[in-house]
Motif scaffolding. Sequence first.
Motif, short mmCIF file in Angstrom:
data_model
loop_
_atom_site.label_atom_id
_atom_site.label_comp_id
_atom_site.label_asym_id
_atom_site.label_seq_id
_atom_site.Cartn_x
_atom_site.Cartn_y
_atom_site.Cartn_z
N TYR A 19 -11.35 -1.19 16.66
CA TYR A 19 -11.53 -0.39 15.39
C TYR A 19 -10.71 -1.33 14.32
N TYR A 20 -9.41 -1.69 14.52
CA TYR A 20 -8.90 -2.38 13.34
C TYR A 20 -9.69 -3.76 12.95
N ALA A 53 -12.14 -2.75 10.61
CA ALA A 53 -11.51 -2.24 9.54
C ALA A 53 -11.32 -3.62 8.75
N TYR A 74 -6.08 3.10 3.27
CA TYR A 74 -6.87 1.86 3.38
C TYR A 74 -8.33 2.23 3.20
N TRP A 75 -8.81 3.10 3.90
CA TRP A 75 -10.30 3.25 3.76
C TRP A 75 -10.94 3.54 2.24
N THR A 126 -10.59 0.02 0.58
CA THR A 126 -11.36 -1.02 1.31
C THR A 126 -12.84 -0.72 0.72
#
Length: 271
Positions: A152-153, A156, A245-246, A249
């Motif tokens: 997952y990371y 990301a 973060y999202w 991003t």
Amino acid sequence: MNHLKSLIRDIFGRRMMIFDLAKSDFRKRFVGSYFGIVWMFVQPLVTVAIYAFIFGPYGFKSAPPVPDTSYVIWLIPGLVPWFFFSEAMNMITGILHEYNYLVKKVVFPVELLPIIKLASCFLVHLCFIAIMLVAFLISGKVPEVSWIQIFYYSFAASVLALGLGYLTSAVNVFFKDMQQIVGIVLQFGIWMCPIMYDETLFTSRAPWIGTALKLNPFYYIVAGYRDSMLTGDPFWMRPTLGVYYWVFTLAVFFVGLGFFKRLRPHFSDVL
């Protein structure tokens, strides 16, 4: 949003072509090299050895914040995603010059080139993930379900690298110094995130530094890798950081993709 729909459609429609070109790009790096793929691991392993010596038991004797964990085992989950991200940024930035013969073909979807390079870098990343897992097992760590979260990371980090890569690769067509600028920024960037050091080294004296470090979006990736590999914390244990973060991003991704699309008609003229 239309740009994103078009990109997703191209990715699924040409997924086999992307995979084949990514494998070809991966192999091309080592053509003509005597030691071949070995060189892919030399620089990262030397980097780990240097930092382990400087900050480990023979140097500054930095104590990792995770109990019963050596400095090297604490360091590796921070460096592995950074190697992936920094390599992807460097490679994607120069992708349009490298594949200029494809850019000049009107029928080729140029937006897929950064994704092809990202996929090639991810193949390298998988090798380093395997090395990290082996290192953990040798150190006596017991596998945990949370280890799966590193994918997952990794995803990301891929979205962030791709968004920034669309921006830098488009600029690099018209301003070739962008490749060098990205390299310099990455050299500083590794120190702007607590990869080699524990953030409490500074936050204990100046709490505001902790907030400043968390403004670096890659902090979320490094913390996530260590949560997954060392403490077993699930990704939802950092909700505020995850949302930040999202939001950051996705904003970068849409701006980068839009900028790339806007400049695309002029690429072939300059290249």
